[in-house]
Motif scaffolding. Structure first.
Motif, PDB file in Angstrom:
ATOM      1  N   ILE A   8       0.844  -1.184   0.000  1.00  0.00           N
ATOM      2  CA  ILE A   8       0.000   0.000   0.000  1.00  0.00           C
ATOM      3  C   ILE A   8       0.890   1.248   0.000  1.00  0.00           C
ATOM      4  N   ASP A  15      -6.727   4.152  -3.077  1.00  0.00           N
ATOM      5  CA  ASP A  15      -7.101   3.407  -1.888  1.00  0.00           C
ATOM      6  C   ASP A  15      -6.825   1.921  -2.069  1.00  0.00           C
ATOM      7  N   VAL A  16      -7.273   1.130  -1.103  1.00  0.00           N
ATOM      8  CA  VAL A  16      -7.010  -0.309  -1.142  1.00  0.00           C
ATOM      9  C   VAL A  16      -7.589  -0.943  -2.401  1.00  0.00           C
ATOM     10  N   HIS A  19      -5.388  -0.205  -5.386  1.00  0.00           N
ATOM     11  CA  HIS A  19      -4.164  -1.007  -5.311  1.00  0.00           C
ATOM     12  C   HIS A  19      -4.421  -2.464  -5.695  1.00  0.00           C
ATOM     13  N   TYR A  33      -1.112  -4.613   3.117  1.00  0.00           N
ATOM     14  CA  TYR A  33      -1.788  -3.441   3.667  1.00  0.00           C
ATOM     15  C   TYR A  33      -1.519  -3.446   5.154  1.00  0.00           C
ATOM     16  N   TRP A  36      -4.651  -2.660   9.092  1.00  0.00           N
ATOM     17  CA  TRP A  36      -5.959  -3.213   8.749  1.00  0.00           C
ATOM     18  C   TRP A  36      -7.098  -2.484   9.462  1.00  0.00           C
ATOM     19  N   LEU A  39      -9.576  -0.295   7.499  1.00  0.00           N
ATOM     20  CA  LEU A  39     -10.384  -0.891   6.440  1.00  0.00           C
ATOM     21  C   LEU A  39     -11.784  -1.279   6.903  1.00  0.00           C
ATOM     22  N   VAL A  44     -13.798  -4.916   1.757  1.00  0.00           N
ATOM     23  CA  VAL A  44     -12.548  -5.382   1.154  1.00  0.00           C
ATOM     24  C   VAL A  44     -12.643  -6.854   0.776  1.00  0.00           C
ATOM     25  N   ILE A  55      -5.354  -9.225   0.079  1.00  0.00           N
ATOM     26  CA  ILE A  55      -4.329  -8.772   1.013  1.00  0.00           C
ATOM     27  C   ILE A  55      -3.611  -9.992   1.572  1.00  0.00           C
ATOM     28  N   THR A  58      -0.533  -8.209   6.640  1.00  0.00           N
ATOM     29  CA  THR A  58      -0.858  -6.990   7.367  1.00  0.00           C
ATOM     30  C   THR A  58       0.024  -6.960   8.608  1.00  0.00           C
TER      31      THR A  58
END
Length: 255
Positions: A8, A15-16, A19, A33, A36, A39, A44, A55, A58
């Motif tokens: 990220i 944003d996520v 990405h 990311y 977390w 989020l 997500v 993802i 994290t």
């Protein structure tokens, strides 16, 4: 076969979801990311299912392994992170160790770390996730960080003795701390769950500094490692251009 992840921040302002789309567009395999808690996990999870990538790593909520007084807070944060990973299907959790406590003997701090990681391993085993302990360089970016050397990190992981506690080997950090990157990255590969790559100096994309990433990645690949290689770097040119160059000038010679 090596798998590659973006981190990220690779696309500033995205944003996520943006990405994740970029990961898919580039034919990579995952996104890291770090926080977390920012989020909406349900949104997500739905986006990951739609896009087809997710993802893959994290971070823990709280970084401190060396102070036994903070153990329960650390474990509580880890438990919360594990629950988030279950919702996202995220297999790995990154942790750092915290700074050296200058008034406490090093061996006492290391013993505290091992005990906390043993407790962490029990939680991770039940959830089927891996906790990744990351050494950081203390010369440039993280002065005072407790865990810096790869052999020290390996000795700690060996004492914990769990397949659910391994290392995150960051090539940039270890180049600054100790050099000898290819040998350490391969000799310790059975304790490593994940690699980060960035060139030195500058922590920019591979190919901009002193490290020969073609040879480093070839050596890692020859070990049979099948985990993630994360591009944890900043970019000196537009990100798409940098990643295309990385694939053309380095990755095509690795497999």
């Amino acid at each position: 076969m090596l798998k590659y992840s973006l981190c990220i921040g690779a696309y500033p302002g995205e944003d996520v979801f943006g990405h994740l789309e970029k990961v898919k567009d580039h034919g990579f395999h995952g996104l890291e990311y770090y926080d977390w808690t920012e989020l909406n996990l349900e949104q997500v999870a739905k986006a990951q299912s739609r896009i087809g990538v997710g993802i893959t790593a994290t971070c823990t909520r709280f970084f401190n392994l060396v102070n036994p007084k903070l153990r329960e807070s650390y474990l509580q944060g880890l438990s919360e992170t594990i629950e988030a990973c279950k919702k996202l299907g995220t297999p790995s959790i990154i942790t750092q160790t915290g700074s050296v406590m200058v008034d406490t003997p090093i061996n006492i701090q290391q013993e505290a770390m091992v005990e906390t990681l043993k407790r962490s391993a029990e939680l991770c085993e039940k959830a089927g996730v891996v906790l990744e302990v990351e050494p950081l360089n203390g010369l440039v970016d993280h002065k005072g960080h407790f865990l810096q050397y790869s052999d020290q990190a390996v000795s700690i992981v060996d004492q914990v003795d769990s397949p659910h506690v391994k290392l995150l080997f960051d090539v940039y950090h270890q180049q600054i701390t100790e050099g000898n990157v290819t040998r350490n990255a391969t000799n310790f590969c059975n304790r490593i769950n994940h690699y980060h790559i960035a060139d030195n100096p500058g922590r920019h994309e591979p190919g901009t500094g002193e490290l020969n990433f073609g040879n480093i990645l070839k050596a890692i690949n020859k070990t049979g490692f099948e985990g993630f290689i994360g591009l944890e770097c900043s970019y000196t040119v537009p990100t798409d251009q940098a990643i295309d160059s990385f694939k053309k000038t380095i990755l095509q010679y690795v497999e």
